[in-house]
Design a protein around this motif. Structure first.
Motif, mmCIF file in Angstrom:
data_model
loop_
_atom_site.group_PDB
_atom_site.id
_atom_site.type_symbol
_atom_site.label_atom_id
_atom_site.label_comp_id
_atom_site.label_asym_id
_atom_site.label_seq_id
_atom_site.Cartn_x
_atom_site.Cartn_y
_atom_site.Cartn_z
ATOM 1 N N TYR A 79 19.774 52.780 53.846
ATOM 2 C CA TYR A 79 18.602 53.414 54.449
ATOM 3 C C TYR A 79 18.763 54.921 54.648
ATOM 4 O O TYR A 79 17.885 55.569 55.225
ATOM 5 C CB TYR A 79 18.330 52.773 55.822
ATOM 6 C CG TYR A 79 19.553 52.730 56.698
ATOM 7 C CD1 TYR A 79 19.951 53.828 57.445
ATOM 8 C CD2 TYR A 79 20.357 51.591 56.749
ATOM 9 C CE1 TYR A 79 21.105 53.813 58.208
ATOM 10 C CE2 TYR A 79 21.506 51.555 57.507
ATOM 11 C CZ TYR A 79 21.870 52.663 58.240
ATOM 12 O OH TYR A 79 23.023 52.637 58.991
ATOM 13 N N CYS A 80 19.872 55.503 54.208
ATOM 14 C CA CYS A 80 20.193 56.886 54.561
ATOM 15 C C CYS A 80 20.237 57.797 53.343
ATOM 16 O O CYS A 80 20.836 57.453 52.316
ATOM 17 C CB CYS A 80 21.541 56.937 55.289
ATOM 18 S SG CYS A 80 22.008 58.607 55.817
ATOM 19 N N LEU A 105 12.801 53.366 60.928
ATOM 20 C CA LEU A 105 13.072 53.768 59.550
ATOM 21 C C LEU A 105 12.039 54.772 59.080
ATOM 22 O O LEU A 105 10.834 54.589 59.285
ATOM 23 C CB LEU A 105 13.045 52.547 58.628
ATOM 24 C CG LEU A 105 14.320 51.714 58.539
ATOM 25 C CD1 LEU A 105 14.080 50.488 57.661
ATOM 26 C CD2 LEU A 105 15.475 52.530 57.990
ATOM 27 N N ARG A 106 12.528 55.852 58.452
ATOM 28 C CA ARG A 106 11.665 56.890 57.905
ATOM 29 C C ARG A 106 11.972 57.052 56.414
ATOM 30 O O ARG A 106 13.040 56.679 55.942
ATOM 31 C CB ARG A 106 11.909 58.226 58.617
ATOM 32 C CG ARG A 106 11.492 58.251 60.081
ATOM 33 C CD ARG A 106 9.991 58.308 60.221
ATOM 34 N NE ARG A 106 9.461 59.479 59.538
ATOM 35 C CZ ARG A 106 8.209 59.565 59.096
ATOM 36 N NH1 ARG A 106 7.380 58.565 59.247
ATOM 37 N NH2 ARG A 106 7.788 60.668 58.478
ATOM 38 N N PRO A 107 11.024 57.622 55.630
ATOM 39 C CA PRO A 107 11.286 57.850 54.204
ATOM 40 C C PRO A 107 12.518 58.714 53.989
ATOM 41 O O PRO A 107 12.811 59.612 54.770
ATOM 42 C CB PRO A 107 10.019 58.578 53.737
ATOM 43 C CG PRO A 107 8.957 58.133 54.691
ATOM 44 C CD PRO A 107 9.668 58.000 56.014
ATOM 45 N N HIS A 108 13.256 58.461 52.899
ATOM 46 C CA HIS A 108 14.488 59.176 52.608
ATOM 47 C C HIS A 108 14.804 59.029 51.126
ATOM 48 O O HIS A 108 14.139 58.291 50.407
ATOM 49 C CB HIS A 108 15.647 58.609 53.439
ATOM 50 C CG HIS A 108 15.919 57.169 53.131
ATOM 51 N ND1 HIS A 108 15.128 56.161 53.621
ATOM 52 C CD2 HIS A 108 16.852 56.579 52.348
ATOM 53 C CE1 HIS A 108 15.572 55.000 53.159
ATOM 54 N NE2 HIS A 108 16.611 55.218 52.382
ATOM 55 N N GLN A 109 15.842 59.714 50.673
ATOM 56 C CA GLN A 109 16.323 59.581 49.291
ATOM 57 C C GLN A 109 17.077 58.262 49.168
ATOM 58 O O GLN A 109 18.144 58.081 49.742
ATOM 59 C CB GLN A 109 17.254 60.746 48.950
ATOM 60 C CG GLN A 109 17.840 60.705 47.557
ATOM 61 C CD GLN A 109 16.849 61.169 46.509
ATOM 62 O OE1 GLN A 109 15.852 61.768 46.834
ATOM 63 N NE2 GLN A 109 17.144 60.881 45.249
ATOM 64 N N GLY A 110 16.531 57.316 48.417
ATOM 65 C CA GLY A 110 17.154 55.998 48.342
ATOM 66 C C GLY A 110 16.411 55.074 49.276
ATOM 67 O O GLY A 110 16.750 54.950 50.445
ATOM 68 N N PHE A 123 16.458 62.298 56.378
ATOM 69 C CA PHE A 123 15.213 61.542 56.382
ATOM 70 C C PHE A 123 14.084 62.513 56.716
ATOM 71 O O PHE A 123 14.317 63.610 57.199
ATOM 72 C CB PHE A 123 15.237 60.392 57.405
ATOM 73 C CG PHE A 123 15.526 60.844 58.813
ATOM 74 C CD1 PHE A 123 14.510 61.304 59.643
ATOM 75 C CD2 PHE A 123 16.826 60.819 59.313
ATOM 76 C CE1 PHE A 123 14.775 61.725 60.940
ATOM 77 C CE2 PHE A 123 17.095 61.242 60.608
ATOM 78 C CZ PHE A 123 16.071 61.699 61.423
ATOM 79 N N GLU A 124 12.848 62.109 56.431
ATOM 80 C CA GLU A 124 11.707 62.959 56.725
ATOM 81 C C GLU A 124 11.331 62.868 58.198
ATOM 82 O O GLU A 124 11.362 61.785 58.783
ATOM 83 C CB GLU A 124 10.504 62.548 55.872
ATOM 84 C CG GLU A 124 10.680 62.778 54.390
ATOM 85 C CD GLU A 124 9.456 62.351 53.606
ATOM 86 O OE1 GLU A 124 8.380 62.159 54.220
ATOM 87 O OE2 GLU A 124 9.574 62.200 52.380
#
Length: 370
Positions: free
Chosen positions: A90-91, A260-265, A337-338
């Motif tokens: 998630y990171c 949880l927030r949007p992220h790379q992966g 994360f955004e």
């Protein structure tokens, strides 16, 4: 003896059945009480308590105002490094993500500090990925010593350390440590942390005990909502809190509420936590404990943050950058994360004042609480 002993006396599936089995009658009985215990907390985070959120919110607001007054503490995170040896699904900093890695040097750290001080901050949270060789104890100790003259309170959110390592950082000027279990569901934890030191569930679970034994002033705990059922994870967090308060009673405690927030992966939340759910949880924690600090980050939206500060939150961040050097050195580097609330510090300060609150730029002095 550690929290692991207490943790092992509970069963996730049993707790889940209990929480989802309560009725509105159970909730009414709990809300008619003057004091709330852990068993009552389970009732207040149950689906049956959803029709009572307004009543819980009013009571939470009254308790918070009585204990903390019309004050809101402001802090800001400063990311020192995005280097990490763990794989976390998630990171954005996960080892498997092919991103440019950066660790700030002394001049870059001081450049960031200069900008943050110009905005008024006196409480800073230093954040890194989990890379012991690059940003281990020596690096962290040096960073704390480098900036301690500029801040009243220095906190960290880094990899779990040993007790003697925490003691070194405390002696250097460390004030608080934030360490989240992410999820207390052991099997799910392993799925999201398949490789690296962070994959050791028990070592992470015992981190707060090592901090308490080292004599840290404040410990922040919590779960990352979305990995598992937020209701059960929140009960385990409350259980953890009560254990720590009893055993390390000289230490202060805070709880954070990351979703949880949007992220790379990308990883999609297993269980969605709505805004209403989060309000319910925050109020339940306040009814359980009038002293615990409740913190809200810029992960959440402007509208949500504007409203929740009146219902139990005691500290809030602003203008956060989740990439190393994001304020002054390298604003375009990849974020962890955004964020959602992108207002600047002055705008957040004005919003807080418009709600009738006074902005507090640092945590309460250590000498006043011992």
């Amino acid at each position: 003896m550690s929290f692991k002993n207490t943790f092992n006396t509970y069963d996730w599936d049993t707790l889940e059945k209990e929480i989802y089995g309560y009725t509105t009658i159970n909730v009414r009985e709990v809300l008619d009480k003057e004091t709330i215990n852990l068993e009552d907390f389970k009732v207040l985070i149950s689906p049956a308590a959803e029709p009572f959120i307004e009543e819980m919110a009013q009571r939470s607001a009254a308790i918070t105002k009585k204990r903390f007054g019309n004050t809101m503490q402001m802090y800001i995170p400063m990311y020192l490094s995005n280097e990490c040896q763990n794989i976390c699904t998630y990171c954005g900093f996960s080892l498997t993500n092919k991103i440019p890695r950066k660790t700030l040097n002394d001049s870059e750290i001081l450049k960031e500090v200069s900008l943050l001080k110009s905005k008024g901050y006196d409480h800073i949270l230093l954040v890194t990925g989990e890379a012991n060789k690059t940003v281990g104890v020596a690096y962290l100790k040096h960073a704390i010593e480098l900036i301690r003259e500029h801040f009243s309170n220095i906190s960290i959110e880094v990899q779990p350390l040993n007790q003697d390592e925490y003691k070194q950082l405390i002696d250097a000027g460390l004030y608080a440590v934030l360490v989240y279990q992410e999820t207390y569901h052991k099997a799910t934890y392993k799925i999201h942390h398949p490789k690296g030191k962070k994959s050791n569930f028990d070592y992470r679970l015992d981190t707060a005990d090592r901090l308490g034994k080292a004599g840290i002033h404040k410990i922040g705990i919590g779960a990352l909502f979305g990995l598992e059922d937020w209701r059960v994870d929140s009960f385990y967090t409350a259980l953890h809190l009560k254990y720590l308060q009893k055993k390390y009673w000289k230490t202060k405690y805070s709880i954070s509420f990351p979703r949880l927030r949007p992220h790379q992966g990308e990883v999609q939340p297993k269980v969605e936590m709505t805004d209403s759910d989060l309000v319910q949880l925050i109020c339940a924690y306040r009814l359980l404990d009038e002293d615990v600090e409740l913190s809200m980050s810029t992960r959440e939206s402007e509208k949500f943050r504007d409203n929740i500060i009146q219902l139990g939150i005691t500290s809030i961040s602003a203008e956060s950058k989740t990439n190393p050097g994001g304020y002054a050195v390298d604003p375009q580097s990849l974020e962890q994360f955004e964020i959602s609330d992108e207002r600047n510090t002055e705008e957040i300060q004005q919003m807080i004042k418009s709600k009738g609150y006074e902005v507090v730029w640092k945590d309460w002095d250590i000498t006043y609480s011992k």
